[in-house]
Design a protein around this motif. Structure first.
Motif, mmCIF file in Angstrom:
data_model
loop_
_atom_site.group_PDB
_atom_site.id
_atom_site.type_symbol
_atom_site.label_atom_id
_atom_site.label_comp_id
_atom_site.label_asym_id
_atom_site.label_seq_id
_atom_site.Cartn_x
_atom_site.Cartn_y
_atom_site.Cartn_z
ATOM 1 N N ARG B 231 0.613 -1.374 -0.172
ATOM 2 C CA ARG B 231 0.129 -0.025 -0.049
ATOM 3 C C ARG B 231 0.848 1.383 -0.135
ATOM 4 N N GLU B 232 1.883 1.104 1.117
ATOM 5 C CA GLU B 232 2.754 2.479 1.155
ATOM 6 C C GLU B 232 4.249 2.248 0.516
ATOM 7 N N THR B 268 5.742 -1.564 2.315
ATOM 8 C CA THR B 268 5.009 -1.667 3.560
ATOM 9 C C THR B 268 3.566 -1.095 3.488
ATOM 10 N N ALA B 269 2.705 -1.890 4.436
ATOM 11 C CA ALA B 269 1.432 -1.182 4.571
ATOM 12 C C ALA B 269 1.408 0.034 5.255
ATOM 13 N N ASN B 270 2.360 0.303 6.236
ATOM 14 C CA ASN B 270 2.417 1.380 6.899
ATOM 15 C C ASN B 270 3.843 2.080 6.968
ATOM 16 N N GLU B 272 5.073 5.024 8.037
ATOM 17 C CA GLU B 272 5.312 5.899 9.072
ATOM 18 C C GLU B 272 6.040 4.902 10.414
ATOM 19 N N ARG B 273 5.267 3.731 10.285
ATOM 20 C CA ARG B 273 5.698 2.649 11.422
ATOM 21 C C ARG B 273 7.098 2.318 11.145
ATOM 22 N N ARG B 292 2.058 6.568 -1.384
ATOM 23 C CA ARG B 292 1.537 5.496 -1.794
ATOM 24 C C ARG B 292 2.305 4.939 -2.847
#
Ligand code: ATP
Ligand code: MG
Lengths: 277, 309
Positions: B231-232, B268-270, B272-273, B292
């Motif tokens: 996703r990202e 990654t899906a996230n 920032e994490r 994205r």
């Protein structure tokens, strides 16, 4: 916005393109000609006058001092060179319309590719490039002949047919030049070479200003392969009744027709292979 | 109206000498669809477009345009196409409006019907005030719009656009996209090539990713992204000398990573994490960016190379 999507025109478009495509391609070249129409017109009128004056008044005096008024069966030197002058004018037109103008359509502007992306076929594009020369030849040679007539260089009424012979000669050369120009993908310098080493010598050594027989024997074949020689010889038969065997006259016509056919077919082939890569 | 797909290509091939420019590609295009060929330089996009345009003869495979075989029905097909080639082949000897009129003649249209049509198309291309200008006086974007207007002179069913906006500045590009959207809304089938992922995402309902003459993937842009990418994406830079070394030590951070000469991409899906995890592990990126996933990432994944070299 509905205005942009008007009625469907495609079925008619394809039918018309198949039928009249060559004319559409010719029409395009005609339209381009409008931009330099003044130059063409001036050349069409001025060139004949310059030649007629230089040859008819200047050179003729000299030639006739040597040969007597007997040249051209008593009709004078100008009547002798008149068919050659027509032929040379025809070659000039062929050169003007079948070289850089054709290269431009393939190379610089690529307009022939655009025409072929529309319904026109490569063969029609090629034929348009030949037909435009025929049109210009018909006008240019007719004007020339009228001027020659006015200067007394067309003694026989058959002489008017010389126009058609010159047009055929110009068409044969134009068709070959279209084929050649269409094949040029790199520099345009081969065109300059052809003009200098093929066309110009052809104008001088085709029995134009003096009979082919005056040339050394080993140079005479230049004349036989030259379309201009065939056109000039036939023109002399028509213009003042020069004597030659009938089979030779037939051969002149056959040679010019054959060269036209070969050049035209080659032009179509080269254009097709270039556009449909 | 022609039923079924307007273009069917199966195992389409084109070879030049020994090298295959198009090496067996198959796809279909539905009426009214906006279909894209996305690929880097030399992928075979233009070669494919020339075959679709019924000018270039295929070396192998089968091709049907509007149900017709281009080898036999070239004029019938081309009468229903609009073609915008990669490089503008406008007639520089002619004025802007005359370019449209002259082109319309090749479709057998009369001068009488061409006049109003040319004016409507100039309006559409926002070139009305340039009607009498010389082509040379137009900007790149205007020339492109004129080429598109010219391609529309015959009210085509399919518009083929080979890199419609390459070389244009962002503003000119947006003007052009807007025009293409309108055509699409009116039901014109669009087939376009591009090596700009944003263009493909903006304009195409569906696309094929091509590389070296073969199709690597096919689908709607969003689906391709979700299928081939996360996703990202987290982009981090550690300096061109360190990127590879640091990436090797990042270990299990993210689902997957790509090392480019100037940056490291972490899928990654996230984002920032993962960035927090990187910082917590004691690495200090010079810059970082979370975005994205795009078609660029899809292409990178499929070919290991960037789309724009
Ligand atoms: N007329 C030709 N003769 C020989 N090779 C050609 C010809 N046209 C294209 N090719 C080759 O075919 C391959 C594909 O070229 P093509 O122009 O279709 O690529 P493309 O995807 O349009 O690239 P670009 O993004 O640069 O426009 C290239 O390797 C090119 O060199
Ligand atoms: Mg290309």
């Amino acid at each position: 916005m509905t205005a942009v999507r008007g009625g469907r025109v495609e079925a008619r478009a394809a039918r018309r393109a198949r039928r009249y495509g060559t004319w559409y391609a010719t029409e395009y070249r005609l339209r381009l000609m409008r931009a330099y129409g003044g130059t063409i017109l001036a050349g069409t009128l001025a060139n004949p006058l310059i030649y007629i004056f230089a040859l008819g008044v200047g050179l003729a005096t000299l030639v006739e001092q040597k040969t007597g008024p007997l040249s051209a069966g008593g009709h004078g030197y100008l009547a002798f060179v008149a068919p050659a002058l027509l032929g040379i004018a025809a070659l000039t037109v062929a050169m003007e319309e079948s070289t850089y103008a054709v290269m431009a359509g393939f190379k610089w502007d690529q307009t022939f590719f655009a025409m072929n992306a529309a319904p026109l076929s490569p063969a029609q594009v090629a034929s348009g490039n030949v037909v435009i020369v025929i049109l210009r030849l018909l006008v240019g040679c007719s004007v020339y002949q009228v001027l020659l007539f006015a200067f007394g260089a067309v003694p026989s009424p058959w002489g008017w047919l010389t126009v058609l012979v010159a047009v055929l000669c110009g068409t044969a050369v134009a068709a070959c030049l279209v084929a050649f120009s269409s094949s040029l993908e790199g520099e345009d310098s081969p065109l300059a070479l052809v003009m200098r080493f093929v066309i110009t010598p052809m104008m001088l050594f085709s029995g134009t200003f003096f009979p082919l027989a005056n040339l050394p024997v080993f140079l005479q074949p230049i004349g036989w392969v030259s379309p201009l020689w065939h056109a000039t010889e036939l023109g002399r038969v028509l213009n003042y009744g020069a004597v030659e065997p009938a089979w030779l006259s037939v051969l002149h016509v056959a040679y010019l027709l054959a060269l036209t056919a070969v050049g035209w077919l080659l032009a179509i082939r080269v254009t097709t292979s270039r556009l449909s890569r | 109206m022609f039923p079924g797909p307007v273009i069917v290509a199966s195992d389409l091939r084109k070879t030049y000498g020994d090298s295959a420019a198009v090496d067996g590609i198959s796809f279909e295009v539905a009426p009214g669809e906006a279909f894209g060929l996305l690929g880097p330089n030399g992928a075979g996009k233009s070669t494919t477009m020339r075959m679709l345009g019924a000018v270039s003869q295929r070396t192998g495979g089968d091709l049907r345009i509007l149900g017709l075989d281009p080898d036999r029905s070239g004029p019938e097909i081309r009468a229903q196409l609009g073609v915008v080639p990669q490089s503008d082949n406008l007639d520089r000897e002619l004025k802007v409006r005359d370019n449209l009129i002259v082109y319309g003649r090749y479709f057998g249209m009369s001068r009488k019907e061409l006049g109003p049509r040319a004016d409507a198309l100039l309006e559409f291309a926002q070139l009305t005030d340039r009607a009498k200008a010389r082509v040379d006086q137009l900007s790149g974007g205007m020339k492109r719009r004129l080429t598109i207007a010219r391609a529309l002179i015959n009210d085509p069913r399919i518009l083929l656009l080979d890199e419609p906006t390459t070389g244009l500045d962002p503003q000119a590009r947006h003007v052009l996209w807007d025009r293409l959207f309108r055509l699409k809304e009116q039901g014109t089938t669009l087939v376009l090539t591009t090596h700009h992922m944003d263009e493909a995402e903006q304009l195409c309902d569906r696309l094929v990713v091509v590389d070296k003459g073969v199709i690597m993937a096919e689908g709607p842009p969003a689906e391709l992204i979700s299928r081939y990418s996360s996703r990202e994406v987290l982009e981090v830079r550690f300096g061109s000398d360190n990127n590879a070394a640091v990436a090797a030590r990042l270990g299990s951070i993210g689902e997957r990573s790509e090392v480019l000469p100037d940056r490291v991409l972490i899928y990654t899906a996230n984002g920032e994490r993962e960035l927090a995890a990187i910082l917590a592990a004691g690495f200090a990126p010079i810059t970082s960016l979370v975005r994205r996933s795009s078609l660029e990432d899809v292409f990178l994944r499929l070919t290991g190379r960037s789309l724009v070299e």
